[in-house]
Scaffold this motif. Sequence first.
Motif, PDB file in Angstrom:
ATOM      1  N   LEU A 180      11.050   1.601  -5.731  1.00 14.06           N
ATOM      2  CA  LEU A 180      10.188   2.541  -6.463  1.00 14.06           C
ATOM      3  C   LEU A 180       8.802   1.955  -6.710  1.00 14.06           C
ATOM      4  CD1 LEU A 180      12.646   4.041  -9.084  1.00 14.06           C
ATOM      5  CD2 LEU A 180      11.362   5.316  -7.350  1.00 14.06           C
ATOM      6  N   ALA A 181       8.753   0.704  -7.127  1.00 11.39           N
ATOM      7  CA  ALA A 181       7.452   0.077  -7.372  1.00 11.39           C
ATOM      8  C   ALA A 181       6.645  -0.019  -6.083  1.00 11.39           C
ATOM      9  CB  ALA A 181       7.637  -1.298  -8.003  1.00 11.39           C
ATOM     10  N   VAL A 182       7.295  -0.421  -5.010  1.00 16.07           N
ATOM     11  CA  VAL A 182       6.598  -0.532  -3.728  1.00 16.07           C
ATOM     12  C   VAL A 182       6.092   0.836  -3.283  1.00 16.07           C
ATOM     13  CG1 VAL A 182       6.884  -1.084  -1.269  1.00 16.07           C
ATOM     14  CG2 VAL A 182       7.832  -2.615  -3.009  1.00 16.07           C
ATOM     15  N   ARG A 183       6.938   1.845  -3.383  1.00 19.09           N
ATOM     16  CA  ARG A 183       6.549   3.190  -2.940  1.00 19.09           C
ATOM     17  C   ARG A 183       5.392   3.765  -3.766  1.00 19.09           C
ATOM     18  NH1 ARG A 183       5.887   6.364   1.213  1.00 19.09           N
ATOM     19  NH2 ARG A 183       6.401   8.513   0.771  1.00 19.09           N
ATOM     20  N   LEU A 184       5.470   3.604  -5.074  1.00 19.55           N
ATOM     21  CA  LEU A 184       4.378   4.107  -5.923  1.00 19.55           C
ATOM     22  C   LEU A 184       3.063   3.409  -5.592  1.00 19.55           C
ATOM     23  CD1 LEU A 184       6.285   4.476  -9.289  1.00 19.55           C
ATOM     24  CD2 LEU A 184       5.301   6.336  -7.921  1.00 19.55           C
TER      25      LEU A 184
END
Length: 123
Positions: A38-42
Amino acid sequence: MSRPESLTSSDVPSLPDVPSSSDMPVFVEPWHAQVFALAVRLSEQGHFTWPEWAATFSEELARASAAGAPKDGSAYYDVWLTALETMLLDRNLATPEQLSDLKQAWTDAYLSTPHGAPVHLKR
């Protein structure tokens, strides 16, 4: 918004205190991989740069350490989640109420799921 920076495998060894095996992260629990992704995608979507993420994560690591978090890496993804929640709130991607409601929904789902079965949120 500036162009997001992509996280590459060469970045992984530089992450502090990440539990690792063969220089790649080990996700002991499925949610560890999910919160990481999630952090990478955001970041890839431009909601924050990777340096902004690293600064927030570093601040949360320092807070956790000052509060007595274990130094063995066992709290790493708990801190990662706290940093992600901080970024969601700071960037107005979620409200405190939304995060609270989601946490409650996961707690309810977990408590009503038989041992060993996958936990699913009701939609």
